[in-house]
Design an enzyme around this catalytic site. Structure first.
Site, PDB file in Angstrom:
ATOM      1  N   ARG A 112       0.850  -1.203   0.000  1.00  0.00           N
ATOM      2  CA  ARG A 112       0.000   0.000   0.000  1.00  0.00           C
ATOM      3  C   ARG A 112       0.880   1.245   0.000  1.00  0.00           C
ATOM      4  NH1 ARG A 112      -4.739   1.511   4.429  1.00  0.00           N
ATOM      5  NH2 ARG A 112      -4.874   3.708   3.890  1.00  0.00           N
ATOM      6  N   TYR A 138       2.178 -10.854   6.375  1.00  0.00           N
ATOM      7  CA  TYR A 138       1.870  -9.433   6.570  1.00  0.00           C
ATOM      8  C   TYR A 138       3.111  -8.702   7.066  1.00  0.00           C
ATOM      9  CZ  TYR A 138      -0.647  -5.259   8.189  1.00  0.00           C
ATOM     10  OH  TYR A 138      -1.080  -3.975   8.368  1.00  0.00           O
ATOM     11  N   PHE A 213       1.276   2.112   5.575  1.00  0.00           N
ATOM     12  CA  PHE A 213       2.329   1.281   4.966  1.00  0.00           C
ATOM     13  C   PHE A 213       2.005  -0.151   5.325  1.00  0.00           C
ATOM     14  CE2 PHE A 213       5.816  -1.577   5.282  1.00  0.00           C
ATOM     15  CZ  PHE A 213       6.630  -1.288   4.210  1.00  0.00           C
ATOM     16  N   GLU A 214       1.833  -0.980   4.325  1.00  0.00           N
ATOM     17  CA  GLU A 214       1.777  -2.405   4.613  1.00  0.00           C
ATOM     18  C   GLU A 214       2.096  -3.179   3.342  1.00  0.00           C
ATOM     19  OE1 GLU A 214      -2.118  -3.178   6.378  1.00  0.00           O
ATOM     20  OE2 GLU A 214      -3.148  -2.697   4.533  1.00  0.00           O
ATOM     21  N   ILE A 215       2.721  -4.322   3.539  1.00  0.00           N
ATOM     22  CA  ILE A 215       3.009  -5.220   2.433  1.00  0.00           C
ATOM     23  C   ILE A 215       2.347  -6.529   2.845  1.00  0.00           C
ATOM     24  CG2 ILE A 215       4.818  -6.500   1.205  1.00  0.00           C
ATOM     25  CD1 ILE A 215       6.657  -4.063   1.701  1.00  0.00           C
TER      26      ILE A 215
END
Ligand SMILES: Nc1nc2c(ncn2[C@@H]2O[C@H](COP(=O)(O)OP(=O)(O)O)[C@@H](O)[C@H]2O)c(=O)[nH]1
Ligand SMILES: [Mg+2]
Length: 421
Positions: A112, A138, A213-215
């Site tokens: 994101r 995550y 922020f996340e992957i």
């Protein structure tokens, strides 16, 4: 948005080996101007998607009047952006619907990226491959407190969901870092339950992965478990009557339906969004540690071992304990960097920050919620990260809140390379 893209491109995605697609979502058509400017900022493919109406409108079961009154109330008491109708749609979409959008059907992973964020450091390895090869689901890079007034019934609803769907909860789910302990004293909203020191009273402590922020794995967010949980919250109307953020929803979901070993802390990704920023230890500091070693500058090949040893001496806590099994994966990152002939240290344009710098920044002082006596990221990491020097001032004091973590002195603050042991 262009500024954010240019940074991701130059720090990561512009490499020939990467060039991952960009997918943009909007509740309206993107203008041609926007599309032209974006397309110019990257060599990758770009997709401009319109979110279906059903994913960005108040559902039938939500009472519009109650929604309006709630927005005015929450706006009045200062719950961030709660008066904006669109903000509620946005949180709901990011909490659940995003993973269902057709354009994402063929992708396994997402990262994101928000407008107006900053990426301070080069990212010298492929974060998606890293997630996959290490069996991660995550990834986050800040864990902080949220304003509890935005989700008064989230925890009750979550507990009800767990009760009805206990088979969905992962056998190795580790929820402890998200629960209050009897040491968290400033309990204004709820009466203290009188549990023994060190034990939990089973209430949510409002810690969240800061989700801008996340992957993450799209399969996870499309999974039966996450979808059932999201629908449960949605049916209760909490995205509208309250202002459930996607961040606490993702946090609770990931923590319920996954073992903690599948959640990765991207401390090495320098990032800022609004007032929250995290700047990882990087090359300059590493060199400084090496140069200041009592035996003079170290030869390059003994760097790692010696730096660790130096870390041991400087923190004066005796033999240095490892951060935990998860963070041994730092080694994998280092190898990857090597493979790609990058430099092992990070090239960053920011000043290294302590890991818990941002803990209370999103909680206005008037939100009288009980705050955990350790910062969220330390609760997540556990072990040595919870060891304190002295309590300088209380985290719940005006000064403590303003300073973030500065009111507390921990033995480790994560400003040097030892954070990756
Ligand atoms: N398409 C669309 N995106 C929105 C809307 N409101 C917010 N967003 C996006 O949602 C994300 C988070 O919004 P932001 O205002 O930054 O929220 P905050 O960071 O939580 O304060 C950003 O990517 C915004 O561009 C909206 O009405 N429509
Ligand atoms: Mg934002």
């Amino acid at each position: 948005m262009v500024a954010s893209i240019l940074q991701v491109e130059s720090r990561f995605n512009g490499r020939d080996t990467h060039q991952y697609d960009w997918v943009f979502f909007n509740n309206e058509e993107f203008t041609l101007e926007f599309q032209a400017a974006i397309t110019k900022a990257t060599k990758s493919r770009c997709f401009f998607e319109r979110i279906p109406k059903a994913h960005w409108s108040t559902p039938l079961w939500v009472d519009e009047t109650r929604f309006d009154v709630g927005r005015q109330f929450m706006g009045g008491i200062g719950v961030g952006k709660a008066w904006l109708q669109s903000y509620h749609h946005m949180c709901r979409w990011n909490a659940g619907f995003f993973a269902l959008e057709e354009r994402l059907a063929d992708y396994d992973w997402y990262w994101r990226v928000e407008p107006a964020v900053k990426f301070h450091c080069d990212i010298n390895y492929d974060v998606f491959r890293f997630m996959e090869e290490n069996n991660m689901t995550y990834g986050f890079n800040m864990a902080i407190l949220d304003d509890a007034r935005s989700f008064p019934s989230l925890w009750e609803q979550t507990k009800a969901f767990i009760e009805q769907n206990s088979e969905l909860v992962d056998n190795d789910a580790d929820f402890n870092w998200l629960l209050y302990t009897a040491n968290d004293e400033d309990d204004v909203i709820r009466p203290h339950t009188g549990t023994a020191k060190g034990s939990s009273d089973g209430e949510y402590n409002n810690c969240q992965f800061y989700s801008n922020f996340e992957i993450g794995s799209l399969d996870f967010f499309r999974s039966k478990a996450h979808m059932a949980y999201f629908n449960h919250l949605d049916q209760a109307g909490g995205f509208y009557y309250e202002r459930l953020g996607d961040a606490p929803v993702h946090t609770l979901s990931v923590s319920l339906f996954l073992p903690k070993s599948k959640v990765w802390y991207f401390r090495d990704i320098g990032y800022s969004h609004g007032s929250c920023e995290q700047c990882p230890p990087h090359e300059d500091e590493l060199e400084e540690v090496i140069d200041s070693h009592p035996n003079g500058p170290l030869p390059r090949d003994t760097k790692e071992a010696e730096v660790k040893a130096h870390g041991t001496q400087s923190v004066v806590v005796g033999p240095f304990e490892t951060l935990g099994f998860q963070h041994r994966r730092w080694k994998t990152i280092a190898q990857d960097v090597e493979r790609q002939k990058g430099i092992p240290g990070l090239s960053c344009g920011c000043t290294v920050s302590a890991i818990d710098n941002n803990n209370a920044r999103l909680v206005p002082y008037e939100s009288k919620q009980r705050k955990p006596s350790d910062t969220c990221i330390r609760k997540f990491l556990g072990g040595k990260w919870l060891a304190r020097k002295d309590m300088v001032s209380d985290i719940n004091s005006v000064a403590g809140i303003a300073a973030g973590s500065a009111g507390m002195e921990y033995v480790l603050d994560g400003r040097n390379m030892v954070s990756f042991q």
